[in-house]
Scaffold this active site. Sequence first.
Site, mmCIF file in Angstrom:
data_model
loop_
_atom_site.group_PDB
_atom_site.id
_atom_site.type_symbol
_atom_site.label_atom_id
_atom_site.label_comp_id
_atom_site.label_asym_id
_atom_site.label_seq_id
_atom_site.Cartn_x
_atom_site.Cartn_y
_atom_site.Cartn_z
ATOM 1 N N HIS A 309 0.859 -1.194 0.000
ATOM 2 C CA HIS A 309 0.000 0.000 0.000
ATOM 3 C C HIS A 309 0.889 1.236 0.000
ATOM 4 O O HIS A 309 1.945 1.245 0.634
ATOM 5 C CB HIS A 309 -0.878 0.016 1.259
ATOM 6 N N ASP A 367 -7.900 -5.393 0.047
ATOM 7 C CA ASP A 367 -8.376 -6.293 -1.022
ATOM 8 C C ASP A 367 -8.009 -7.744 -0.792
ATOM 9 O O ASP A 367 -8.481 -8.624 -1.512
ATOM 10 C CB ASP A 367 -7.813 -5.815 -2.367
HETATM 11 C C1 SDX Z 1 -6.338 -0.015 -2.796
HETATM 12 O O1 SDX Z 1 -4.605 4.503 -1.917
HETATM 13 C C2 SDX Z 1 -5.534 3.891 -1.272
HETATM 14 O O2 SDX Z 1 -5.927 4.282 -0.213
HETATM 15 C C3 SDX Z 1 -6.101 2.681 -2.008
HETATM 16 C C4 SDX Z 1 -7.080 1.811 -1.225
HETATM 17 C C5 SDX Z 1 -8.376 2.538 -0.922
HETATM 18 O O3 SDX Z 1 -9.053 2.159 0.048
HETATM 19 O O4 SDX Z 1 -8.748 3.443 -1.730
HETATM 20 O O5 SDX Z 1 -6.483 1.380 -0.010
HETATM 21 C C6 SDX Z 1 -7.484 0.571 -2.023
HETATM 22 O O6 SDX Z 1 -6.139 0.333 -3.919
HETATM 23 C C7 SDX Z 1 -5.406 -0.978 -2.076
HETATM 24 C C8 SDX Z 1 -4.212 -1.444 -2.983
HETATM 25 C C9 SDX Z 1 -4.724 -2.494 -3.958
HETATM 26 N N1 SDX Z 1 -3.659 -2.894 -4.904
HETATM 27 C C10 SDX Z 1 -3.001 -4.047 -4.827
HETATM 28 O O7 SDX Z 1 -3.145 -4.865 -3.924
HETATM 29 C C11 SDX Z 1 -2.049 -4.310 -6.003
HETATM 30 C C12 SDX Z 1 -0.748 -4.883 -5.454
HETATM 31 N N2 SDX Z 1 -0.071 -3.836 -4.696
HETATM 32 C C13 SDX Z 1 0.900 -3.066 -5.426
HETATM 33 O O8 SDX Z 1 0.797 -2.974 -6.792
HETATM 34 C C14 SDX Z 1 1.412 -1.849 -4.678
HETATM 35 O O9 SDX Z 1 1.730 -2.249 -3.416
HETATM 36 C C15 SDX Z 1 0.544 -0.617 -4.627
HETATM 37 C C16 SDX Z 1 0.100 -0.199 -5.978
HETATM 38 C C17 SDX Z 1 -0.657 -0.849 -3.764
HETATM 39 C C18 SDX Z 1 1.381 0.492 -3.996
HETATM 40 O O10 SDX Z 1 2.357 0.773 -4.893
HETATM 41 P P1 SDX Z 1 3.554 1.814 -4.559
HETATM 42 O O11 SDX Z 1 3.334 2.511 -3.271
HETATM 43 O O12 SDX Z 1 3.745 2.633 -5.783
HETATM 44 O O13 SDX Z 1 4.750 0.851 -4.294
HETATM 45 P P2 SDX Z 1 5.742 0.353 -5.400
HETATM 46 O O14 SDX Z 1 4.983 -0.235 -6.546
HETATM 47 O O15 SDX Z 1 6.716 1.460 -5.676
HETATM 48 O O16 SDX Z 1 6.519 -0.867 -4.649
HETATM 49 C C19 SDX Z 1 7.576 -0.609 -3.761
HETATM 50 C C20 SDX Z 1 8.379 -1.924 -3.766
HETATM 51 C C21 SDX Z 1 8.782 -2.386 -5.176
HETATM 52 O O17 SDX Z 1 9.925 -3.199 -5.040
HETATM 53 P P3 SDX Z 1 11.402 -2.559 -5.374
HETATM 54 O O18 SDX Z 1 11.269 -1.799 -6.699
HETATM 55 O O19 SDX Z 1 11.667 -1.628 -4.212
HETATM 56 O O20 SDX Z 1 12.335 -3.727 -5.455
HETATM 57 O O21 SDX Z 1 7.568 -2.983 -3.253
HETATM 58 C C22 SDX Z 1 7.342 -3.934 -4.282
HETATM 59 C C23 SDX Z 1 7.660 -3.266 -5.601
HETATM 60 O O22 SDX Z 1 8.052 -4.233 -6.549
HETATM 61 N N3 SDX Z 1 5.925 -4.304 -4.201
HETATM 62 C C24 SDX Z 1 5.453 -5.531 -4.345
HETATM 63 C C25 SDX Z 1 4.072 -5.404 -4.144
HETATM 64 N N4 SDX Z 1 3.754 -4.125 -3.903
HETATM 65 C C26 SDX Z 1 4.902 -3.444 -3.942
HETATM 66 N N5 SDX Z 1 6.058 -6.704 -4.602
HETATM 67 C C27 SDX Z 1 5.250 -7.782 -4.703
HETATM 68 N N6 SDX Z 1 3.901 -7.756 -4.520
HETATM 69 C C28 SDX Z 1 3.294 -6.578 -4.244
HETATM 70 N N7 SDX Z 1 1.975 -6.554 -4.049
#
Ligand code: SDX
Length: 432
Positions: A309, A367
Site C-alpha cells: 500500500h 483487497d
Molecule cells: C487499494 O490509496 C488507497 O488508499 C487505495 C485503497 C483505498 O481504500 O482506496 O487502499 C485501495 O487500492 C489498495 C491497494 C490495492 N492494490 C493491490 O493490492 C495491487 C498490489 N499492490 C501493489 O501494486 C502496490 O503495493 C501498490 C500499488 C498498492 C502500492 O504501490 P507503490 O506505493 O507505488 O509501491 P511500489 O509499486 O513502488 O513498490 C515498492 C516496492 C517495489 O519493489 P522494489 O522496486 O523496491 O524492489 O515494493 C514492491 C515493488 O516491486 N511491491 C510488491 C508489491 N507491492 C509493492 N512486490 C510484490 N507484490 C506486491 N503486491
Amino acid sequence: MTDTQNAILRVGENEYPCPLLTGTENETAFDIRKLRAESGLISFDDGFGNTGSCESAITYIDGDAGILRYRGYPIEQLAEKSSFLESSYLVLYGELPTADQLERFRRRVQENAAIHTAMEHHFDGFPSHSNPMAVLSAMLNSLGCYYPEMASNRREEDLERFDEAAAMLLSKVRTIAAMTYRMKMGKPFTFPRRDLNYCQNFLHMMFSDPYHEYEDTAGLAEALDLFFLLHADHEQNCSTTTVRMVGSGHANLFASVSAGVCALWGPLHGGANQAVIEMLEEIHDSGDDGSRFIEDAKNGKARLMGFGHRVYKNYDPRARILGKAAERVLAAIGDANDPLLAIARNLEKSALEDEYFIERKLYPNVDFYSGLILTAAGIPVEFFTTMFAIGRMPGWMAHWKENASDPKARIHRPRQIYQGANQRDYLPIDQR
Ligand code: SDX
C-alpha cells in the site's frame, strides 16, 4: 532548515520561506503555494506520493501505525458497532446521526432504490459481456440527465441539492450494480422491496427471481454491510482524488463520481480484489500452496495482489477485520475449509516472515480477504470492483462536497517539468 513558523528553501544565494501547515493530528507540510510566484521554482513529485493536494476533515490514516478513522472514529469501533448507512451519514455529514436523522436518511435512501424506467432501456444497449464498471460509470453519469436539477454544474445550485443527490446516488449505485448483473445473466430486473434494508435489498435485487424469492440464510447481508462500511472512504486515494479533481472544475456530483468509478477500475487500485481471487485460484489450480508464488513475487515475476500500500506500511486495519469476517462467513456457509482461504492465510504467513516483504513493509491490504467474502455471497468475480465502488460512494461524495463547499477552492491544475524537444521550425513534408 526550519524556524518555528517557516521552512526556508535555499537555492544558491536565495532563500525562500515556506510556511509550515500542521493538521489536527500534527502532520506537517511545507506550504509551497507561493513558491513559484516568489522563486519561479515548482516542486516535483510524480505520483504525488509526498504531496498534500488539499486539507480534509473526513478521514485520517496513519500508515505507519495502521490507523484509520472516519471523522475521528476508529474503523474498528465503527466495524463493530455501526452500519454502512450510519457510517455513510457520518462520512457525508461529519457527525454520527441521531436516531431521527438516521431514520430520515434511511428512508430517503430507501425511496430512491428504483431507477427511472426509461433508464432500464440503457441496459438493452450494453453487450452482455460488458464490464460492470463501464456500465456503472455510464449509468451514474446518465442519472444526471434524468435529474438535471441536481446536475446543473452551477456550484451553489448543485450544493443546495446535494442531500437529495447523495441519497439518490448511494441508493441507485447498488440498484444499477444489481441490474447490470441481471442484464448479464439474461434475467428480468428485480424491483427493490420496501421492507428490506440496504444490503438485504441488494441481494434481493441480485438473486430473487419472479418465481423464487432469495433467502439470506447465512446472514450474508450483514457481511456485505461490513464490507461496504470498510470501503466507505480512504482519504486521497486514486479514485477519490479523481472525484475531487473533476469536481474542482465545478462539474456536477454525478459526473464526478462517474469519473471516480473509472479511476477505481484499475488492478492497482479497486481492481485488486478481483485480481486477488484470480491469483488465489491460479495458485490453487497449479497445485502450489503459495510458496512458489511468493518466490515469483520476490523475483518480480508476479505481484502479490492484495499486498502492499502507498500509505500503510503496517497491516491495513481493514484487512485484519475482513480476514476474520471471511472466516465467519465461510463457516456460516459451511465452507470453513475453503482452499482459497487456506492459501490466503499461508501467503500472509509466509510474506509476513519473509525479508523481501518485511524490508518493503508489504502487508495485506483491504483487497486481500474481501474477495473471499464476496465469493461466499455469490457475487461473481467480475463484480468485485463494482462492490468496492458501492462502498466508496459515500467517501467520493463527501470529498466532492468538501471541495465544493470551500470558497477558496481552485480548479486542480498541477504543473510539470517539460522534457521534450526545444524550439524547432516546421519542415515542409518534402524536406523531412
Ligand atoms: C487499494 O490509496 C488507497 O488508499 C487505495 C485503497 C483505498 O481504500 O482506496 O487502499 C485501495 O487500492 C489498495 C491497494 C490495492 N492494490 C493491490 O493490492 C495491487 C498490489 N499492490 C501493489 O501494486 C502496490 O503495493 C501498490 C500499488 C498498492 C502500492 O504501490 P507503490 O506505493 O507505488 O509501491 P511500489 O509499486 O513502488 O513498490 C515498492 C516496492 C517495489 O519493489 P522494489 O522496486 O523496491 O524492489 O515494493 C514492491 C515493488 O516491486 N511491491 C510488491 C508489491 N507491492 C509493492 N512486490 C510484490 N507484490 C506486491 N503486491
